[in-house]
Design a protein around this motif. Structure first.
Motif, PDB file in Angstrom:
ATOM      1  N   ALA A 190       0.839  -1.198   0.000  1.00 41.58           N
ATOM      2  CA  ALA A 190       0.000   0.000   0.000  1.00 41.58           C
ATOM      3  C   ALA A 190       0.875   1.250   0.000  1.00 41.58           C
ATOM      4  O   ALA A 190       0.623   2.211  -0.741  1.00 41.58           O
ATOM      5  CB  ALA A 190      -0.929  -0.001   1.210  1.00 41.58           C
ATOM      6  N   ALA A 191       1.919   1.240   0.823  1.00 39.11           N
ATOM      7  CA  ALA A 191       2.816   2.393   0.889  1.00 39.11           C
ATOM      8  C   ALA A 191       3.601   2.570  -0.405  1.00 39.11           C
ATOM      9  O   ALA A 191       3.854   3.701  -0.846  1.00 39.11           O
ATOM     10  CB  ALA A 191       3.766   2.239   2.073  1.00 39.11           C
ATOM     11  N   ARG A 192       3.988   1.473  -1.034  1.00 35.13           N
ATOM     12  CA  ARG A 192       4.722   1.594  -2.297  1.00 35.13           C
ATOM     13  C   ARG A 192       3.806   2.132  -3.398  1.00 35.13           C
ATOM     14  O   ARG A 192       4.229   2.947  -4.227  1.00 35.13           O
ATOM     15  CB  ARG A 192       5.326   0.239  -2.681  1.00 35.13           C
ATOM     16  CG  ARG A 192       6.370  -0.223  -1.686  1.00 35.13           C
ATOM     17  CD  ARG A 192       7.079  -1.501  -2.092  1.00 35.13           C
ATOM     18  NE  ARG A 192       7.827  -2.050  -0.965  1.00 35.13           N
ATOM     19  CZ  ARG A 192       8.665  -3.073  -1.027  1.00 35.13           C
ATOM     20  NH1 ARG A 192       8.875  -3.673  -2.190  1.00 35.13           N
ATOM     21  NH2 ARG A 192       9.299  -3.506   0.052  1.00 35.13           N
ATOM     22  N   ALA A 193       2.539   1.693  -3.399  1.00 33.27           N
ATOM     23  CA  ALA A 193       1.594   2.243  -4.373  1.00 33.27           C
ATOM     24  C   ALA A 193       1.394   3.736  -4.140  1.00 33.27           C
ATOM     25  O   ALA A 193       1.318   4.525  -5.089  1.00 33.27           O
ATOM     26  CB  ALA A 193       0.258   1.503  -4.281  1.00 33.27           C
ATOM     27  N   ALA A 194       1.302   4.148  -2.875  1.00 34.03           N
ATOM     28  CA  ALA A 194       1.136   5.564  -2.556  1.00 34.03           C
ATOM     29  C   ALA A 194       2.342   6.375  -3.010  1.00 34.03           C
ATOM     30  O   ALA A 194       2.205   7.491  -3.536  1.00 34.03           O
ATOM     31  CB  ALA A 194       0.915   5.735  -1.052  1.00 34.03           C
ATOM     32  N   THR A 195       3.538   5.816  -2.813  1.00 29.79           N
ATOM     33  CA  THR A 195       4.764   6.513  -3.224  1.00 29.79           C
ATOM     34  C   THR A 195       4.812   6.669  -4.738  1.00 29.79           C
ATOM     35  O   THR A 195       5.151   7.745  -5.262  1.00 29.79           O
ATOM     36  CB  THR A 195       5.994   5.747  -2.721  1.00 29.79           C
ATOM     37  OG1 THR A 195       5.909   5.578  -1.305  1.00 29.79           O
ATOM     38  CG2 THR A 195       7.277   6.490  -3.066  1.00 29.79           C
ATOM     39  N   LEU A 196       4.480   5.614  -5.462  1.00 30.23           N
ATOM     40  CA  LEU A 196       4.458   5.688  -6.923  1.00 30.23           C
ATOM     41  C   LEU A 196       3.413   6.683  -7.401  1.00 30.23           C
ATOM     42  O   LEU A 196       3.641   7.431  -8.367  1.00 30.23           O
ATOM     43  CB  LEU A 196       4.185   4.303  -7.512  1.00 30.23           C
ATOM     44  CG  LEU A 196       5.311   3.268  -7.320  1.00 30.23           C
ATOM     45  CD1 LEU A 196       4.817   1.871  -7.666  1.00 30.23           C
ATOM     46  CD2 LEU A 196       6.524   3.626  -8.170  1.00 30.23           C
ATOM     47  N   ALA A 197       2.259   6.717  -6.731  1.00 33.69           N
ATOM     48  CA  ALA A 197       1.225   7.676  -7.107  1.00 33.69           C
ATOM     49  C   ALA A 197       1.695   9.099  -6.870  1.00 33.69           C
ATOM     50  O   ALA A 197       1.443  10.002  -7.691  1.00 33.69           O
ATOM     51  CB  ALA A 197      -0.053   7.396  -6.327  1.00 33.69           C
ATOM     52  N   TYR A 198       2.377   9.343  -5.746  1.00 37.48           N
ATOM     53  CA  TYR A 198       2.925  10.682  -5.493  1.00 37.48           C
ATOM     54  C   TYR A 198       3.903  11.075  -6.592  1.00 37.48           C
ATOM     55  O   TYR A 198       3.864  12.188  -7.121  1.00 37.48           O
ATOM     56  CB  TYR A 198       3.625  10.731  -4.138  1.00 37.48           C
ATOM     57  CG  TYR A 198       4.341  12.045  -3.897  1.00 37.48           C
ATOM     58  CD1 TYR A 198       3.661  13.134  -3.373  1.00 37.48           C
ATOM     59  CD2 TYR A 198       5.687  12.198  -4.226  1.00 37.48           C
ATOM     60  CE1 TYR A 198       4.309  14.349  -3.178  1.00 37.48           C
ATOM     61  CE2 TYR A 198       6.343  13.401  -4.032  1.00 37.48           C
ATOM     62  CZ  TYR A 198       5.647  14.475  -3.510  1.00 37.48           C
ATOM     63  OH  TYR A 198       6.286  15.685  -3.336  1.00 37.48           O
ATOM     64  N   ASN A 199       4.784  10.145  -6.953  1.00 40.17           N
ATOM     65  CA  ASN A 199       5.817  10.462  -7.939  1.00 40.17           C
ATOM     66  C   ASN A 199       5.262  10.656  -9.340  1.00 40.17           C
ATOM     67  O   ASN A 199       5.705  11.561 -10.069  1.00 40.17           O
ATOM     68  CB  ASN A 199       6.852   9.335  -7.975  1.00 40.17           C
ATOM     69  CG  ASN A 199       7.920   9.492  -6.911  1.00 40.17           C
ATOM     70  OD1 ASN A 199       7.743  10.241  -5.959  1.00 40.17           O
ATOM     71  ND2 ASN A 199       9.018   8.784  -7.052  1.00 40.17           N
ATOM     72  N   TYR A 200       4.284   9.808  -9.728  1.00 42.47           N
ATOM     73  CA  TYR A 200       3.954   9.710 -11.150  1.00 42.47           C
ATOM     74  C   TYR A 200       2.517  10.050 -11.522  1.00 42.47           C
ATOM     75  O   TYR A 200       2.185  10.030 -12.705  1.00 42.47           O
ATOM     76  CB  TYR A 200       4.263   8.287 -11.640  1.00 42.47           C
ATOM     77  CG  TYR A 200       5.692   7.870 -11.419  1.00 42.47           C
ATOM     78  CD1 TYR A 200       6.748   8.639 -11.911  1.00 42.47           C
ATOM     79  CD2 TYR A 200       6.001   6.709 -10.709  1.00 42.47           C
ATOM     80  CE1 TYR A 200       8.067   8.257 -11.707  1.00 42.47           C
ATOM     81  CE2 TYR A 200       7.318   6.319 -10.508  1.00 42.47           C
ATOM     82  CZ  TYR A 200       8.346   7.096 -11.003  1.00 42.47           C
ATOM     83  OH  TYR A 200       9.646   6.727 -10.806  1.00 42.47           O
ATOM     84  N   ALA A 201       1.654  10.352 -10.559  1.00 44.63           N
ATOM     85  CA  ALA A 201       0.273  10.681 -10.927  1.00 44.63           C
ATOM     86  C   ALA A 201       0.209  11.933 -11.800  1.00 44.63           C
ATOM     87  O   ALA A 201      -0.749  12.113 -12.563  1.00 44.63           O
ATOM     88  CB  ALA A 201      -0.586  10.870  -9.677  1.00 44.63           C
TER      89      ALA A 201
END
Length: 707
Positions: free
Chosen positions: A134-145
């Motif tokens: 969940a945290a890795r998905a959140a980090t990727l979303a922050y970086n690339y959304a």
């Protein structure tokens, strides 16, 4: 549809960790918040029971809605991923969830709801595998959304890219936090302390065992702590709110201006120039005059590339690339680089700062080769530019007591000249190396060395069967630390006559023996003495079964579990036997984790089951042929297990080495409520604490099946 704060977690009750903070912002400060929960709906798992599918998932969604409504949040989102059995493996979670397609589902919701601030969990090993993902998905979303090329299929839905402004993690411990939000003051809307409001909201999670009347009012009102991982806005040196720099102005900087900084690499070579890129965007409606960027490094460092000042029109961006050089004798530790801006706005001077980190490395470095899970997190952190966070994530080295274990050390020459020498190991007493291998490296070359470490029984602290000890490897002035996990081992006999599974240990004379005592604590409170909680155990096997027998010392044996409620051994007095039949499992999906309560509310007769592996439930359904039996004896009880190899994912052969741990739970609550969680102590042969579960097979003791 825009929201101000978004929490991204794995399970419906994960938001309880930020509920007091979210209540502060939503109820009393008028901000909008939402929650993304990756599981729920299509699959439900339960911390107090086994996976039960869609029905439980829907119940937990409703629990989440009720809890969040009390905090002023009325828009949770559930992705419906399978909430399967307890795991500490991010890799297993990703496999169970079908790869990383779910990340784009998170990105979709970030682009739809457009949160300025994302709060999530810890993405590295040491916590629940679903939390990590969940945290890795959140980090990727922050970086690339905000990148239209990321998850390109979303463009067909007409969803515009969007970049959040701040990303926070729950830190592994409060000492690493960058902000602490108090919970001991009164909510003017709820008219109770935020800590109490949090506990009231938690009470809704009945399927997770949160409905405990003893939790009200809150026993303590500790601050909720967060680690600022990334920011696209200037932030004060000491934050007091998650909103700082976004909706709240700092003392010298208006809210909402954009200031981003990113080094080309977190790890930099000493004496070598490294690029640090800075962008500053004027998001206000007025020009910023005499705008200038700067970068401050520690004393002795060199910085070049400061741009000249100029006027920045509304919507315009100023960029600069600084060259940063660490001195040759710089310490190889995380070092802050402070980026600043200054300007004049409507005749007033304004300024702000942000921070990034680099780690200077000397010409030759040596580091322990990490376990697969640590290596996977390190790769993720490098990809997302969050590798400065992982300083708290030490490499794990499983070492077997009484044996020699080979460990790998990688030596890298970062310089432009050849290098040769030997690495130096710093080991605690009881650990030794007969000979250290040398290295000879060309410029830019790496070499893997094998170091054979002997572990003597003297390395164990008094009374313990296992231990966690620090070790380090050094080249020159560079040192890499790791945690050595000292694992017990035993060779168990192959029986020609099996013991009767009747609770009587008198026919176990030919078994291998061992013990667990109060010093072998891995869960909660240390027992007062051996009479309070300890066990002498016996192990053996034959072609069909693994046998385990324990004489348990326990002055108060709790029998508060109903016969039809056989699950979650940590709730009361119980014994667990965890088996990795291959000795090579990376997660619990390829293990058998058996357990038994020695008694129930119906009387003193053991009930067995499987918990936290891939096939949970009572033994009759999940492990045909498994038997358990118990008998009350003076000072405690005897308990026996017969576990069929046929119920395991693989069948070992004579001479094979398997993973096997024995776990004891103790709850000393007299007249405990039926079904209540009275867990007080957890002891284990290999006593390493991982959130109440023994779920890392590579850290279980090593057992050899004798010929």
């Amino acid at each position: 549809m825009d929201v101000d704060l978004m929490f991204i977690g794995a399970h419906p009750d994960d938001d309880t960790g930020v509920s007091a903070t979210f209540a502060r912002y939503t109820l009393d400060q008028g901000y909008k918040a939402t929650v993304i929960t990756l599981t729920g709906g299509e699959g439900g798992g339960n911390a107090t029971g086994r996976e039960t599918g869609r029905a439980l998932g829907l119940i937990r969604e409703e629990e989440e809605r009720r809890s969040l409504a009390m905090l002023g949040i009325d828009s949770p989102h559930f992705l419906g991923l399978n909430d399967f059995y307890f795991t500490l493996s991010a890799e297993e979670t990703e496999k169970k969830w079908g790869g990383q397609a779910f990340v784009c589902d998170v990105v979709r919701l970030v682009r739809l709801r457009r949160p300025e601030i994302i709060v999530t969990m810890w993405p590295g090993p040491g916590t629940h595998g679903q939390h990590q993902m969940a945290a890795r998905a959140a980090t990727l979303a922050y970086n690339y959304a905000g990148n239209a090329q990321y998850c390109p299929e979303l463009a067909k839905e007409g969803i515009a890219p969007f970049s959040p402004l701040k990303l926070y993690y729950y830190p592994p411990n409060a000492e690493t936090a960058t902000i602490a939000v108090p919970t001991d003051d009164i909510s003017r809307s709820a008219r109770i302390r935020y800590a109490d409001l949090k506990n009231v909201a938690q009470y809704n999670y009945r399927t997770q065992g949160w409905d405990n009347s003893n939790s009200l009012p809150a026993k303590s009102a500790n601050p909720e702590t967060f680690l600022l991982v990334a920011s696209r806005v200037p932030t004060p040196e000491k934050e007091t709110s998650l909103l700082d720099g976004v909706f709240v102005s700092t003392p010298t900087s208006p809210a909402g201006l954009r200031l981003e900084v990113q080094p080309v690499s977190y790890e930099i070579g000493t004496g070598q120039a490294n690029d640090v890129r800075v962008t500053f965007t004027n998001t206000s409606r007025t020009p910023l005059e005499a705008a200038q960027l700067g970068l401050n490094a520690p004393k002795g460092w060199q910085v070049s590339g400061k741009p000249t000042s100029r006027t920045i029109a509304p919507g315009e961006t100023l960029t600069a690339t600084f060259k940063v050089t660490a001195p040759a004798d710089a310490e190889a530790e995380r070092t802050p680089l402070n980026v600043t801006y200054s300007a004049r706005q409507a005749g007033q001077s304004i300024s702000g700062r942000s921070v990034t980190y680099v780690r200077p490395l000397p010409a030759v470095v040596a580091s322990f080769t990490p376990t697969f899970d640590i290596a996977g997190y390190q790769a993720f952190a490098r990809e997302t530019g969050t590798d400065w966070v992982i300083g708290a994530q030490a490499t794990r080295l499983p070492l077997v007591v009484g044996q020699t274990t080979p460990i790998k050390v990688r030596v890298t020459n970062r310089s432009k000249a050849p290098a040769s020498g030997k690495v130096e190991l710093t080991l605690p007493a009881g650990l030794s190396v007969s000979e250290m291998p040398g290295y000879t490296l060309k410029p830019g070359e790496s070499q893997d060395l094998t170091v054979n470490v002997q572990v003597a029984a003297a390395a164990l602290p008094a009374g313990r069967q296992s231990a966690l000890l620090p070790v380090s490897v050094k080249t020159g002035n560079f040192e890499d630390a790791a945690n050595a996990y000292l694992l017990p081992s035993l060779t168990i006999p192959r029986l020609t006559t099996a013991p009767a599974i009747d609770g009587d240990l008198s026919d176990w004379a030919k078994s291998a023996v061992g013990q667990i005592g109060p010093a072998d604590l891995w869960w909660r409170t240390k027992p007062e003495n051996e009479a309070d909680a300890s066990a002498a155990f016996k192990l053996a096997y034959d072609d069909q079964f693994l046998y385990a027998g324990l004489n348990v010392k326990d002055e108060l044996v709790a029998c508060n579990i109903a016969p039809d409620d056989i699950k979650a051994q940590l709730r009361s007095d119980a014994i667990g036997v965890t088996v990795d039949p291959t000795g090579e499992s990376r997660d619990t999906s390829t293990t058998l984790m058996a357990a038994a309560f020695p008694c129930t509310t119906a009387g003193f007769s053991a009930r067995g089951f499987r918990d936290a592996d891939a096939k949970q439930g009572v033994m009759e359904d999940t492990a045909p042929g498994m038997q358990v039996a118990s008998r009350q004896v003076a000072g405690g009880y005897d308990i026996e297990f017969r576990i069929p190899w046929a119920a395991m994912p693989a069948k070992p052969q004579a001479g094979d080495i398997i993973g096997l741990n024995l776990v004891m739970y103790d709850g000393d609550t007299k007249d405990a409520r039926v079904g209540a969680n009275i867990s007080q102590s957890g002891l284990a042969w290999a006593a390493f604490s991982w959130g109440g579960k023994q779920a890392l097979p590579y850290l279980w003791p090593r057992v050899t099946l004798g010929q």
